[in-house]
Design an enzyme around this catalytic site. Structure first.
Site, mmCIF file in Angstrom:
data_model
loop_
_atom_site.group_PDB
_atom_site.id
_atom_site.type_symbol
_atom_site.label_atom_id
_atom_site.label_comp_id
_atom_site.label_asym_id
_atom_site.label_seq_id
_atom_site.Cartn_x
_atom_site.Cartn_y
_atom_site.Cartn_z
ATOM 1 N N HIS A 1 -11.752 1.931 2.556
ATOM 2 C CA HIS A 1 -11.017 2.660 1.476
ATOM 3 C C HIS A 1 -11.730 2.995 0.403
ATOM 4 O O HIS A 1 -11.686 3.194 -0.603
ATOM 5 C CB HIS A 1 -9.857 1.752 0.662
ATOM 6 C CG HIS A 1 -8.855 1.892 1.624
ATOM 7 N ND1 HIS A 1 -7.472 1.556 1.378
ATOM 8 C CD2 HIS A 1 -8.573 2.174 3.040
ATOM 9 C CE1 HIS A 1 -6.550 1.703 2.327
ATOM 10 N NE2 HIS A 1 -7.322 2.235 3.424
ATOM 11 N N ASP B 1 -10.456 3.822 10.613
ATOM 12 C CA ASP B 1 -9.851 2.723 11.289
ATOM 13 C C ASP B 1 -10.170 2.461 12.636
ATOM 14 O O ASP B 1 -9.551 2.080 13.364
ATOM 15 C CB ASP B 1 -8.411 2.958 11.439
ATOM 16 C CG ASP B 1 -7.547 2.733 9.636
ATOM 17 O OD1 ASP B 1 -7.945 1.611 9.262
ATOM 18 O OD2 ASP B 1 -7.331 3.699 9.238
ATOM 19 N N TRP C 1 0.780 -1.096 0.110
ATOM 20 C CA TRP C 1 -0.097 -0.036 0.044
ATOM 21 C C TRP C 1 0.849 1.306 0.072
ATOM 22 O O TRP C 1 1.745 1.355 0.963
ATOM 23 C CB TRP C 1 -0.955 0.068 1.226
ATOM 24 C CG TRP C 1 -1.640 1.205 1.413
ATOM 25 C CD1 TRP C 1 -2.604 1.834 0.351
ATOM 26 C CD2 TRP C 1 -1.438 2.354 2.167
ATOM 27 N NE1 TRP C 1 -2.970 3.260 0.822
ATOM 28 C CE2 TRP C 1 -2.128 3.591 1.924
ATOM 29 C CE3 TRP C 1 -0.265 2.536 3.251
ATOM 30 C CZ2 TRP C 1 -1.977 4.851 2.742
ATOM 31 C CZ3 TRP C 1 -0.236 3.727 3.840
ATOM 32 C CH2 TRP C 1 -1.197 4.877 3.642
ATOM 33 N N HIS D 1 -8.524 -6.261 4.372
ATOM 34 C CA HIS D 1 -8.425 -5.456 5.449
ATOM 35 C C HIS D 1 -9.725 -5.190 6.232
ATOM 36 O O HIS D 1 -10.461 -4.385 5.694
ATOM 37 C CB HIS D 1 -7.651 -4.210 5.041
ATOM 38 C CG HIS D 1 -5.978 -4.425 5.112
ATOM 39 N ND1 HIS D 1 -5.263 -3.471 4.949
ATOM 40 C CD2 HIS D 1 -5.461 -5.504 5.195
ATOM 41 C CE1 HIS D 1 -3.825 -3.867 4.955
ATOM 42 N NE2 HIS D 1 -4.120 -5.195 5.089
ATOM 43 N N ASP E 1 -7.330 -4.355 10.056
ATOM 44 C CA ASP E 1 -6.538 -3.105 9.804
ATOM 45 C C ASP E 1 -7.444 -2.076 10.567
ATOM 46 O O ASP E 1 -8.175 -1.346 10.023
ATOM 47 C CB ASP E 1 -6.482 -2.622 8.354
ATOM 48 C CG ASP E 1 -5.382 -1.564 8.303
ATOM 49 O OD1 ASP E 1 -4.899 -1.226 9.231
ATOM 50 O OD2 ASP E 1 -5.296 -0.962 7.075
ATOM 51 N N LYS F 1 -7.449 2.601 -2.685
ATOM 52 C CA LYS F 1 -7.878 3.589 -1.928
ATOM 53 C C LYS F 1 -8.526 4.854 -2.357
ATOM 54 O O LYS F 1 -8.167 5.167 -3.558
ATOM 55 C CB LYS F 1 -6.680 4.084 -0.741
ATOM 56 C CG LYS F 1 -7.199 5.044 0.344
ATOM 57 C CD LYS F 1 -6.225 5.027 1.648
ATOM 58 C CE LYS F 1 -6.288 5.851 2.459
ATOM 59 N NZ LYS F 1 -5.701 5.764 3.885
ATOM 60 N N ASP G 1 -11.809 6.714 6.329
ATOM 61 C CA ASP G 1 -11.189 5.854 6.681
ATOM 62 C C ASP G 1 -10.512 6.227 8.234
ATOM 63 O O ASP G 1 -9.474 5.998 8.435
ATOM 64 C CB ASP G 1 -9.999 5.571 5.520
ATOM 65 C CG ASP G 1 -9.055 4.555 5.812
ATOM 66 O OD1 ASP G 1 -9.514 3.505 6.368
ATOM 67 O OD2 ASP G 1 -7.865 4.829 5.400
ATOM 68 N N GLU H 1 -3.264 -2.788 -2.193
ATOM 69 C CA GLU H 1 -4.405 -2.215 -1.785
ATOM 70 C C GLU H 1 -4.873 -0.939 -2.338
ATOM 71 O O GLU H 1 -4.013 -0.036 -2.262
ATOM 72 C CB GLU H 1 -4.057 -2.003 -0.232
ATOM 73 C CG GLU H 1 -5.171 -1.571 0.676
ATOM 74 C CD GLU H 1 -4.595 -1.441 2.182
ATOM 75 O OE1 GLU H 1 -3.589 -1.279 2.296
ATOM 76 O OE2 GLU H 1 -5.827 -1.253 2.965
ATOM 77 N N ASP I 1 -9.746 -2.787 1.452
ATOM 78 C CA ASP I 1 -9.896 -2.412 3.080
ATOM 79 C C ASP I 1 -11.220 -1.807 3.170
ATOM 80 O O ASP I 1 -11.641 -0.959 2.280
ATOM 81 C CB ASP I 1 -8.805 -1.149 3.234
ATOM 82 C CG ASP I 1 -8.611 -0.742 4.545
ATOM 83 O OD1 ASP I 1 -9.689 -0.605 4.963
ATOM 84 O OD2 ASP I 1 -7.675 -0.888 5.339
#
Ligand code: RNT
Ligand code: ZN
Length: 430
Positions: A274, A308, A194, A298, A338, A237, A306, A235, A271
């Site tokens: 993303h 997380d 990434w 992820h 993640d 995004k 994003d 990955e 992810d």
């Protein structure tokens, strides 16, 4: 403090027997679901334990950027020993098969400055020995952030050949390290690539960086490594903080990139954070299943962006695992977590998120899909909807409790006692 009373083994088993019967009435074999759950590894990300800092030794000031954890809760691990100790505690509170996911910045260089294009497997020797002891396999990630040569916002897509070559060398080293890990552990090390590359505002030339990114990856993946040792994912995004207008490695870029590899040696990484805020990844699984052999996930939880957040048992998570199971793509998918929350006890974050992901997987494995399929084929969609709703209250949690019991991990709320203890005795005293 509240002391959560653990259920007795007999109570757990009794509840399980009742649940087993009610699922069997729907044609679902709970034993088979438990077996699949036990054999599906989930990769715990090391970076939840220290807010993505790593242990790199720097000459000057540390560069930030590219990635961000928020919050100041005490206990953030500041040494490899602390991080391993926290991770060991997390591993004990999570049932099932675990893996452990490292980033390049977690190299141990004995106080020496070793730049990212110079790292070698020996800098991860302690991690490898530890993983063996813990009976977990390792996964790996090159780190394209928090470095002076990432400050411009462009790494593998940088127009300056010197900078781009540096990052290509870094990634190549990372793949060699990962292949060593894979060889030693007898299970492929999953590498996620990434890059944060992008621009804050309206680049005129949106093409050149994408051409350069493709070229960099072609160079990186030119070396074919043994797939028994290493697998690669890229990955995508939609945007990053400070890079709102343009992300070089967008969804379209990477979907096309993996499609450009006839040997299918690079997989896509999705992810959950993303994409656009109302776009969830579960609908993408079936498309990948049509064209690709493998997928890296992820598992995360975006809130408005994003962010997380710690994964929890919500619709997004259930829908994701339902698609993996319904598409028969679970065995083709690598599950990695993640998220990173520095605002709450970090051990708690790890365990809550991983257990939630496992519960969602189990929920999906316990679905009586053939009945739902039949309703759908017969245009009995109200019946389908009714059953889907009833299933939300089905006793899947009794099955998860039995899983914990069989795996020797605390059942239900009991693990919160251990979390509380560790928080007071370890985290808050650091
Ligand atoms: C960042 C990506 C990436 C990182 C980790 C640390 O937006 O999700 O996967 O979170 O590599
Ligand atoms: Zn990610």
């Amino acid at each position: 403090m509240m002391n959560f009373l653990p259920m007795t083994d007999a109570e757990v088993q009794q509840r399980y027997e009742l649940a087993k019967k009610s699922f069997a009435d729907l044609g679902v074999d709970t034993e088979k679901a438990l077996e699949t759950l036990a054999n599906t590894p989930i990769s715990l990300h090391c970076w939840q334990g220290d807010d993505v800092h790593g242990f790199e030794v720097h000459e000057g000031a540390v560069s930030g950027g590219g990635i961000m954890s928020t919050g100041n809760y005490p206990g953030c691990a500041t040494s490899p020993e602390q991080l391993r100790c926290d991770a060991e505690t997390a591993l004990k509170l999570i049932p099932g098969k675990k893996r452990f996911n490292l980033h390049a910045i977690y190299a141990e260089t004995e106080g020496k400055v070793v730049d990212r294009d110079q790292i070698t497997p020996e800098h991860f020797a302690r991690w490898m020995a530890w993983a063996k002891e813990q009976n977990v396999a390792l996964d790996f990630n090159p780190s394209f952030f928090a470095h002076p040569l990432a400050d411009s916002g462009y790494t593998l897509s940088n127009r300056d050949d010197k900078v781009r070559d540096f990052w290509v060398r870094h990634d190549k080293q990372c793949r060699l390290i990962a292949a060593e890990m894979g060889k030693a552990q007898g299970s492929p090390c999953i590498v996620n690539h990434w890059v944060p590359d992008g621009a804050k505002d309206q680049p005129v030339d949106r093409l050149t960086p994408r051409k350069l990114l493709k070229d960099s990856y072609d160079r990186i993946f030119a070396e074919t490594l043994n797939p028994a040792y290493i697998r690669d994912g890229v990955e995508s995004k939609v945007f990053g903080i400070g890079l709102e207008d343009y992300t070089v490695g967008s969804h379209e870029f990477y979907m096309n990139y993996v499609a450009s590899r006839p040997q299918k040696d690079v997989m896509i990484t999705f992810d959950m954070g993303h994409f656009h805020p109302t776009e969830s990844i579960h609908d993408k699984i079936s498309s990948v299943a049509v064209f690709q052999d493998e997928l890296l996930l992820h598992v995360s939880r975006p809130i408005r962006w994003d962010s997380d957040h710690v994964v929890n048992f919500n619709d997004d998570l259930r829908n994701l695992f339902l698609q993996l199971v319904r598409c028969h793509f679970l065995k083709n998918t690598y599950l990695a977590l993640d998220f990173f929350d520095g605002a709450i006890d970090r051990l708690g974050a790890w365990v809550v998120g991983t257990r939630a992901a496992q519960k969602a997987l189990l929920y999906a494995l316990l679905e009586p899909t053939p009945i739902l399929d039949q309703f759908e084929k017969d245009n009995d969609n109200a019946m389908k909807l009714a059953l889907l709703e009833e299933l939300k209250g089905a006793p899947w949690e009794a099955v998860y409790d039995e899983f914990c019991r069989r795996q020797g991990t605390p059942v239900g709320t009991a693990w919160i006692n251990q979390l509380f203890d560790y928080d007071r005795k370890v985290a808050r005293t650091r």
